[in-house]
Motif scaffolding. Sequence first.
Motif, short mmCIF file in Angstrom:
data_model
loop_
_atom_site.label_atom_id
_atom_site.label_comp_id
_atom_site.label_asym_id
_atom_site.label_seq_id
_atom_site.Cartn_x
_atom_site.Cartn_y
_atom_site.Cartn_z
N MET A 1 0.85 -1.18 0.00
CA MET A 1 0.00 0.00 0.00
C MET A 1 0.89 1.23 0.00
N SER A 2 0.60 2.13 -0.90
CA SER A 2 1.41 3.33 -1.06
C SER A 2 0.97 4.41 -0.09
N LEU A 3 1.95 5.20 0.36
CA LEU A 3 1.63 6.30 1.26
C LEU A 3 1.00 7.47 0.50
N PHE A 4 1.31 7.58 -0.75
CA PHE A 4 0.80 8.69 -1.55
C PHE A 4 -0.24 8.16 -2.53
N ARG A 5 -1.38 8.77 -2.49
CA ARG A 5 -2.44 8.37 -3.39
C ARG A 5 -2.33 9.20 -4.67
N THR A 6 -2.51 8.57 -5.77
CA THR A 6 -2.51 9.30 -7.02
C THR A 6 -3.88 9.96 -7.20
N PRO A 7 -3.88 11.22 -7.56
CA PRO A 7 -5.18 11.89 -7.70
C PRO A 7 -5.94 11.35 -8.89
N GLY A 8 -7.21 11.13 -8.66
CA GLY A 8 -8.07 10.66 -9.74
C GLY A 8 -8.53 11.82 -10.59
N PRO A 9 -9.33 11.54 -11.57
CA PRO A 9 -9.82 12.63 -12.42
C PRO A 9 -10.73 13.56 -11.61
N LYS A 10 -10.63 14.83 -11.90
CA LYS A 10 -11.46 15.80 -11.19
C LYS A 10 -12.91 15.66 -11.61
N THR A 11 -13.77 15.70 -10.63
CA THR A 11 -15.19 15.60 -10.92
C THR A 11 -15.72 16.96 -11.33
N THR A 12 -16.86 16.95 -11.95
CA THR A 12 -17.48 18.20 -12.37
C THR A 12 -17.81 19.05 -11.15
N HIS A 13 -18.25 18.40 -10.09
CA HIS A 13 -18.60 19.12 -8.87
C HIS A 13 -17.40 19.87 -8.32
N SER A 14 -16.24 19.25 -8.28
CA SER A 14 -15.06 19.91 -7.72
C SER A 14 -14.59 21.05 -8.63
N ARG A 15 -14.71 20.88 -9.94
CA ARG A 15 -14.31 21.96 -10.84
C ARG A 15 -15.26 23.15 -10.74
N VAL A 16 -16.55 22.88 -10.62
CA VAL A 16 -17.52 23.96 -10.48
C VAL A 16 -17.30 24.69 -9.15
N PHE A 17 -17.07 23.95 -8.09
CA PHE A 17 -16.84 24.55 -6.78
C PHE A 17 -15.58 25.41 -6.80
N LYS A 18 -14.52 24.91 -7.41
CA LYS A 18 -13.28 25.67 -7.50
C LYS A 18 -13.49 26.94 -8.31
N GLY A 19 -14.18 26.85 -9.43
CA GLY A 19 -14.45 28.02 -10.26
C GLY A 19 -15.30 29.05 -9.54
N ALA A 20 -16.32 28.59 -8.83
CA ALA A 20 -17.18 29.50 -8.08
C ALA A 20 -16.41 30.19 -6.96
N THR A 21 -15.52 29.45 -6.31
CA THR A 21 -14.72 30.03 -5.25
C THR A 21 -13.79 31.11 -5.79
N ILE A 22 -13.15 30.83 -6.90
CA ILE A 22 -12.25 31.82 -7.50
C ILE A 22 -13.03 33.06 -7.94
N LEU A 23 -14.18 32.86 -8.55
CA LEU A 23 -15.00 33.98 -8.99
C LEU A 23 -15.46 34.83 -7.80
N THR A 24 -15.91 34.18 -6.74
CA THR A 24 -16.37 34.90 -5.57
C THR A 24 -15.23 35.67 -4.91
N LEU A 25 -14.08 35.05 -4.76
CA LEU A 25 -12.94 35.73 -4.16
C LEU A 25 -12.48 36.91 -5.01
N SER A 26 -12.49 36.76 -6.31
CA SER A 26 -12.06 37.86 -7.16
C SER A 26 -13.03 39.04 -7.06
N ARG A 27 -14.30 38.76 -6.96
CA ARG A 27 -15.27 39.86 -6.79
C ARG A 27 -15.12 40.53 -5.43
N VAL A 28 -14.91 39.75 -4.39
CA VAL A 28 -14.74 40.33 -3.06
C VAL A 28 -13.48 41.20 -3.03
#
Length: 93
Positions: A1-28
Amino acid sequence: MSLFRTPGPKTTHSRVFKGATILTLSRVIGYALSFVRNIVLARMLTKADFGLSAAFATTILMLELSGRSGLPQLIVRSPRGEDASFMASLQTL
């Protein structure tokens, strides 16, 4: 068992959340910088000059908001988008 997990493909939910966070922070950050600008201007200018500055800023804000109203999308989506009178009336707005 490896100590480091390889990241899987990004889900749509995580990409949308990241985009919304960046947009909100830039507006603030933009609003905070505008607030700081107004404080600096209020300290540097006389009351009359600050009033003129505030009127100018309000005019620019109204022009920006009218630019975001979606008229270009309306021209593209409308069945009358090729009509010269339709385009002329929208461009006057």
